[in-house]
Enzyme design. Sequence first.
Site, PDB file in Angstrom:
ATOM      1  N   THR A 173       0.881  -1.172   0.000  1.00 35.42           N
ATOM      2  CA  THR A 173       0.000   0.000   0.000  1.00 35.42           C
ATOM      3  C   THR A 173       0.913   1.215   0.000  1.00 35.42           C
ATOM      4  O   THR A 173       1.683   1.423   0.931  1.00 35.42           O
ATOM      5  CB  THR A 173      -0.924   0.000   1.227  1.00 35.42           C
ATOM      6  N   LYS A 209      -7.222   1.463  -2.883  1.00 30.59           N
ATOM      7  CA  LYS A 209      -6.807   1.005  -1.545  1.00 30.59           C
ATOM      8  C   LYS A 209      -6.970   2.131  -0.524  1.00 30.59           C
ATOM      9  O   LYS A 209      -7.323   1.884   0.633  1.00 30.59           O
ATOM     10  CB  LYS A 209      -5.354   0.518  -1.581  1.00 30.59           C
ATOM     11  N   LYS A 267       0.672   5.018   8.404  1.00 33.07           N
ATOM     12  CA  LYS A 267       1.304   5.398   7.129  1.00 33.07           C
ATOM     13  C   LYS A 267       0.248   5.527   6.028  1.00 33.07           C
ATOM     14  O   LYS A 267       0.215   6.513   5.288  1.00 33.07           O
ATOM     15  CB  LYS A 267       2.357   4.329   6.754  1.00 33.07           C
TER      16      LYS A 267
END
Length: 292
Positions: A100, A175, A243
Amino acid sequence: MHTSISKVGFIGTGVMGRSMAEHVMKGGYELHIYTRTKSKAEELIEGGMRWHDHPEELARECDAIITMVGYPSDVEELYLGERGLIAHAKPGAYLIDMTTSSPALALRIYKEAKSRGIHALDAPVSGGDVGARNAALSIMAGGDEHAFEAVYPILERMGGQILLQGGAGAGQHTKMANQIAIASNMVGVCEALIYAKHAGLRLDGVLQSISTGAAGSWSLSQLAPRMIAGNFEPGFYIKHFIKDMGIALQSADEMGIELPGLALARELYQRVADAGFADKGTQALYLAWDQG
């Protein structure tokens, strides 16, 4: 198996990568692996995967390379630059980044790869450690359709729902939408359990009732039982989720949109990480309310 792809490289055999690599190998591909800590890959090597000391060595050998690493900075270092995968991959090779990462970085990688006759796809996943173990991941891809079709049999070894969402970066944007939906939902799951606990209810009974109704979600079904059991071991690390939320907030900022629910979730997760739980699973958000 796609006829032109026989040797597949896999970089990053962590919590999820390890299971994913095993599933690909079971599909009849010759697996070549690299990870930062060789000792963590010993079982895979014993199982027949071929070890490389450097990513560029692996790149020279393989028809397709899958990467599943931690941060966009890791992705950038791995793909771009003199020692990067793009500089050393075979012409016509397929590079599939399942980390990701940043949609903007995915686009940069795609353009750089294309200029060298290499096919790059961003294909992040959802489903956590359970999805990886069961080869039931949701895979969201971005890139050229012909490249997606060529590597589809490999992706099929790891996932159930596999969709090409658009051009380069579209997988990462999808995502981000996934992570945004999860972030606020996790806050709701924790608050529901804390409320039920303080009302003196039996938590597993509450879970049984609400998870089959309109409140039902993957997080409620899969992670709430872990919260109740006090199991905060990682299926997906808090530090990695923070993150992801940062990438989503930055992308949202670039698009001129506000995401207050996501901003709140990140703030709460940061509080838990600062308390020493960054390496725990995302369900440890529960500890923001309950330290008992």
